[in-house]
Design an enzyme around this catalytic site. Structure first.
Site, PDB file in Angstrom:
ATOM      1  N   GLU A 287       7.975  39.853  -1.241  1.00  0.00           N
ATOM      2  CA  GLU A 287       6.610  40.580   0.458  1.00  0.00           C
ATOM      3  C   GLU A 287       5.553  41.010   0.002  1.00  0.00           C
ATOM      4  O   GLU A 287       5.370  41.890   0.770  1.00  0.00           O
ATOM      5  CB  GLU A 287       8.004  41.301   0.902  1.00  0.00           C
ATOM      6  N   ASP A 361      19.469  40.468   3.460  1.00  0.00           N
ATOM      7  CA  ASP A 361      19.110  41.929   3.720  1.00  0.00           C
ATOM      8  C   ASP A 361      20.140  42.875   4.375  1.00  0.00           C
ATOM      9  O   ASP A 361      19.590  43.136   5.583  1.00  0.00           O
ATOM     10  CB  ASP A 361      17.797  41.730   4.915  1.00  0.00           C
ATOM     11  N   GLU A 389      18.811  49.791   9.077  1.00  0.00           N
ATOM     12  CA  GLU A 389      17.893  49.393   9.416  1.00  0.00           C
ATOM     13  C   GLU A 389      18.964  48.108  10.659  1.00  0.00           C
ATOM     14  O   GLU A 389      18.261  47.696  11.936  1.00  0.00           O
ATOM     15  CB  GLU A 389      17.037  48.567   7.901  1.00  0.00           C
TER      16      GLU A 389
HETATM   17  C1  BDP Z   1      13.617  45.027   4.559  1.00  0.00           C
HETATM   18  C2  BDP Z   1      13.328  45.765   5.043  1.00  0.00           C
HETATM   19  C3  BDP Z   1      11.943  46.267   4.017  1.00  0.00           C
HETATM   20  C4  BDP Z   1      11.664  46.462   3.446  1.00  0.00           C
HETATM   21  C5  BDP Z   1      12.802  45.674   2.089  1.00  0.00           C
HETATM   22  C6  BDP Z   1      13.121  45.743   0.494  1.00  0.00           C
HETATM   23  O1  BDP Z   1      13.320  45.014   6.525  1.00  0.00           O
HETATM   24  O2  BDP Z   1      11.174  47.343   5.037  1.00  0.00           O
HETATM   25  O3  BDP Z   1      11.014  46.654   2.032  1.00  0.00           O
HETATM   26  O4  BDP Z   1      13.752  45.353   2.618  1.00  0.00           O
HETATM   27  O5  BDP Z   1      14.128  46.550   0.258  1.00  0.00           O
HETATM   28  O6  BDP Z   1      15.165  45.348   4.503  1.00  0.00           O
HETATM   29  O7  BDP Z   1      12.249  45.840   0.062  1.00  0.00           O
END
Ligand code: BDP
Length: 700
Positions: A287, A361, A389
């Site tokens: 990301e 996720d 989340e």
């Molecule tokens: C996702 C989230 C994000 C996190 C990412 C992570 O949306 O905000 O930064 O995981 O685990 O669930 O790095």
């Protein structure tokens, strides 16, 4: 009653004869305490006994009546006695025993351990027995944690916003640190110690390099000092490019000698300030985060370089396997395995790979991550998301223990039947590896810490399961309810029942039958199965449900993306074959026609609709039970939960009506007549905008 006291309320035990029997069993206390951990344990015990029993036992050097005797062989002659040798030998560093013994005409209750931390955990266990009104006259308990590193990950930013935080701002008050130690830090430490958590990562995995500057390290050291008496070590998320950003180097290449030296020096600096610093947590090449791949190196190169920097100080590196980028050809679920599996055996012994429970996720339901069992020569720790989340934030009552258990109990078949995830995590498959479990915290500055009074149960259950993954969701809920609300049988039985059902309810009204990631693309609150305008395909819900006129679901079979191929053959075949694939994972692995005949005999469409309606009905059922609980719960928390349940019911209904009508545009099949009609047409739901969704604002 604002919820601040969590499960450590210590209100007077209402059963008078029980309280009296406890008082006479603990009429004296032998508890020599000569260090900060023992002092903390003693302070907790004293305040617990005072509250619960309305009584302080006389403190004596040697018992002359029924006494509670607490200590370690080094400081207590009774604990040092031959009768406890064997039990102590099996307890490791964090374990403890509690035993009822008759000596010299008195009945003593002995809490013994090899270390002060063991004593601390034993004290909290005794308090829990009293809080839950358990008998203490014939105790014979020996208990120790199944994993070494039991860690809360805070996704907290230096500006006090919290990524995916739904309970206010960060509890870490960086601005006032190091001088001001918010009393909350101590209550946080007490709560964590009471459930066996022994580490905390202070800052977001999307890390700001500033947290590694001396200015912030001094502040982190102050937090470490505050938490240390409770057996909690501090860790930091490290930004991989920190040598460039705060070190003035031209590169962060892990094989570059100047980079290696920079990290080694940084580690020395940190350990000068925080002698028991736990180590680093790293999100790399995911990301948009920097990482070793930016220099043509791999995850092992990056992790090992940091591991070498902290190794002389006995620190560890928790390197995350949550990686994905634009290069995923067909299925994001496959990327972590593809990148990590080939590196098995190449990581230093103080590196532990932190793997989310599922490959996508933190969804309401995911099959277990294929990396579990696939890297027998590498330490793997489980990463869970306590903060909700993808589970309705802090407005939905979702007890997560069943979700966690589902993952822990899954059989990877990596070394034949019975190779469960829990065996992988607890080192049973390879005793040479370090072990750990981490959870992304749901804690913030809200008066009740977690936003929803019942969200506290998820923090609690996380700790209890990290300590002992064999415990049942039921037993943990039972303890939590008694400690947090009431020991009334009716209350505990009724509320426990809906807690245990609550996760399945949410799966039903959000993502039944293996659907996933269909939350609104921005913010992840509420339904957004139609969302398709984010810049990357795999950020959009339509990528995951793949609904079209022919059917719905992600084909991950051998005919499709072949994500099933990442599991051991027995698991692969079970997921791959329709006849064997459990309904709960059906659309995770298969794209099926709308009129596909389910095990129930219903069409897929009808069954999907039924799950959505059932989900909403079960929220209503939960509300009805809670409405009868007013006599057992203080009015503040009773009303708060009632009001939050109203939000949940509205949200569940929105999920149902939005998803059913959206998927209907593809299935072209009717909502069976037995169900009520949706409240609004599809367009109404599509037009709803949720601006300023919590958990997404702020920069790191
Ligand atoms: C996702 C989230 C994000 C996190 C990412 C992570 O949306 O905000 O930064 O995981 O685990 O669930 O790095």
């Amino acid at each position: 009653e604002d919820g601040y006291r969590l499960w450590l309320r210590y209100d007077a035990i209402s059963n008078k004869s029980l309280a009296q029997s406890y008082r006479s069993a603990i009429s004296q206390l032998v508890f020599p305490a000569r260090n900060p951990v023992l002092d903390a344990a003693k302070k907790e015990l004293r305040s617990g006994l005072k509250g619960l029993l309305q009584h302080q036992p006389a403190e004596v050097k040697t018992a002359t009546g029924n006494a509670l005797v607490i200590g370690m062989p080094q400081n207590n002659s009774l604990v040092a006695g031959a009768q406890f040798k064997t039990v102590l030998n099996g307890l490791g560093t964090d374990g403890y025993f509690i035993r009822s013994v008759a000596t010299g005409g008195k009945n003593c209750l002995v809490i013994g351990a090899n270390t002060d931390k063991g004593v601390l955990y034993g004290v909290f266990n005794l308090l829990r027995l009293l809080q839950t009104n358990k008998p203490i006259d014939h105790l014979n308990t020996a208990d120790q944690p199944s994993v070494t590193y039991r860690i809360l990950d805070h996704w907290d930013n230096l500006n006090r916003t919290v990524e995916r935080g739904y309970a206010g701002f960060s509890i870490w008050n960086w601005h006032k640190l190091p001088e001001f130690i918010d009393p909350r830090y101590l209550d946080y430490a007490r709560a964590n110690a009471s459930i066996g958590i022994n580490g905390t990562v202070l800052n977001n995995v999307n890390a700001n390099a500033l947290s590694l500057t001396n200015q912030y390290l001094v502040k982190a050291a102050a937090i470490a000092n505050a938490l240390r008496p409770y057996g909690i070590r501090v860790y930091l998320s490290a930004r991989f490019s920190a040598p460039i950003e705060i070190g003035g180097l031209k590169t962060a290449d892990p094989l570059d000698p100047t980079v290696k030296k920079w990290w080694a020096d940084k580690a020395d600096e940190i350990y000068r300030l925080i002698p028991d610093f736990g180590g680093f947590l790293v999100k790399a090449n995911s990301e948009g985060q920097p990482g070793p791949q930016s220099y043509g190196r791999n995850h092992a190169d990056g992790a090992n370089m940091l591991a070498d920097a902290v190794a002389p100080h006995h620190g560890i590196v928790m390197w995350r396997a949550f990686v994905y980028d634009n290069n995923v050809p067909d299925d994001r679920a496959k990327q972590a395995y593809n990148e990590f599996k080939p590196l098995d055996g190449q990581f230093r012994s103080n590196v532990i790979i932190q793997v989310k429970n599922g490959a996508i996720d933190f969804q309401p339901r995911e099959p277990f991550h294929p990396l579990f069992g696939a890297m027998p020569k590498t330490a793997l720790m489980l990463e869970l998301q306590i903060t909700q989340e993808y589970l309705g934030f802090s407005t939905h009552l979702v007890y997560e223990a069943p979700l966690v258990k589902e993952c822990l109990d899954a059989d990877t078949y990596s070394a034949g039947k019975g190779s469960t995830v829990v065996k992988v995590l607890t080192g049973k498959m390879n005793p040479d590896l370090i072990t750990g479990i981490a959870g992304v915290a749901n804690i913030g500055t809200d008066m009740n810490w977690c936003g929803h009074p019942f969200a506290q149960a998820n923090w609690y259950a996380f700790g209890r399961l990290a300590w002992n993954p064999a415990q049942t969701s039921t037993a943990i809920a039972d303890d939590w309810l008694r400690m947090t609300f009431s020991n009334s049988q009716t209350f505990v039985a009724d509320v426990k029942k809906f807690m245990l059902q609550s996760r399945e309810n949410t799966v039903n009204y959000m993502t039944p039958l293996g659907l996933h990631h269909i939350m609104a693309a921005t913010g992840h609150y509420g339904p957004g199965p139609w969302d398709n305008n984010l810049s990357r395909a795999d950020w959009n819900p339509i990528y995951y449900h793949k609904a079209d006129a022919n059917g719905i679901g992600f084909d991950r079979t051998t005919q499709g993306s072949n994500a099933v191929g990442q599991y051991a053959p027995q698991v692969r075949d079970a997921f791959n074959n329709l006849a064997a694939c459990p309904d709960i994972y059906l659309l995770w692995f298969h794209h099926l026609p709308w009129n596909y005949k389910m095990r129930s005999g219903e069409t897929l469409w009808n069954e999907l609709v039924d799950h959505y309606y059932r989900g909403v009905d079960s929220v209503r059922a939960m509300q009805q039970i809670w409405n009868r609980m007013g006599t057992y719960v203080d009015s503040e928390r009773f009303t708060e939960v009632q009001q939050l349940m109203n939000i949940q019911l509205n949200e569940a209904t929105r999920w149902r009506d939005a998803c059913v009508q959206y998927f209907q545009t593809f299935s072209n099949m009717p909502i069976p007549a037995k169900y009520p009609r949706p409240l609004h047409p599809l367009q109404y739901y599509k037009d709803q905008r949720f601006n300023f969704v919590p958990g997404t604002g702020g920069s790191n």
